[in-house]
Motif scaffolding. Structure first.
Motif: not given
Length: 207
Positions: A192-207
């Motif tokens: 589950g950490n693999g699904g959250v860790k990278t994509n949260v940061r990528a989603r934040l950079s898109e804001m």
């Protein structure tokens, strides 16, 4: 005429700060102007926050809190509960396989003589196994985000974050509720950490 008189008074106050209070009228005017600027800037900051920023921040905080909390107690829990005795090892799923895979051929934590050297050796084996479990969990937690980011390229970051959160909730619940499923719970947390860790940061950079 009134305006000219006020300006003359301000000039006199600036020229004689000790006698006329140091230009108090001008100081009050500057202070009011600064307060208005601060209020306007704060309003802009609040309005300019992108939608979802609070949710993304809370997810990141929760993920870090759960990860470091589990790491802090994992070695002690594994040493005193999972690998404490042969019976405990047999009662935890995958624990016996993990112990044998890391060279602990005799998983018997009790019996076998009462001399100090054998007791000390068993304690050292338990501590070594606990440290290896800690290292395995940490390695998986930092390896799975690579796959989580790769899968998100074909699905979506949002779906991977949601799936990761669900797996982590389930994993932490299993670890806390059922000792014999500790290994399965830790695996779910790492995936589950693999699904959250990278994509949260990528989603934040898109804001």
């Amino acid at each position: 005429t009134t305006t000219m008189n006020e300006e003359e008074e301000e000039e006199e106050e600036e020229q004689q700060p000790l006698l006329r209070g140091g230009g108090e009228r001008r100081k009050r005017r500057l202070r009011k102007s600064n307060d208005d600027d601060t209020t306007t800037n704060n309003g802009r900051l609040i309005k300019n926050h992108p939608p979802g920023l609070l949710v993304v921040s809370l997810v990141e905080i929760w993920e870090r809190f759960g990860y470091y909390t589990a790491r802090a107690v994992l070695v002690l829990f594994a040493r005193d509960e999972i690998f404490a005795s042969k019976e405990n090892i047999k009662n935890v799923w995958f624990a016996q396989w993990f112990a044998r895979m890391h060279g602990m051929m005799d998983v018997d934590g009790g019996g076998g003589g009462g001399d100090f050297s054998s007791k000390q050796q068993r304690m050292m084996e338990r501590e070594a196994l606990s440290s290896k479990l800690y290292g395995t969990y940490t390695a998986l937690a930092y390896l799975t985000p690579m796959f989580g980011g790769f899968v998100a390229d074909f699905t979506s970051k949002h779906s991977m974050i949601s799936t990761g959160i669900g797996l982590m909730w389930l994993g932490y619940g299993i670890v806390g509720a059922e000792r014999k499923a500790t290994f399965a719970g830790l695996l779910l947390v790492a995936v589950g950490n693999g699904g959250v860790k990278t994509n949260v940061r990528a989603r934040l950079s898109e804001m």
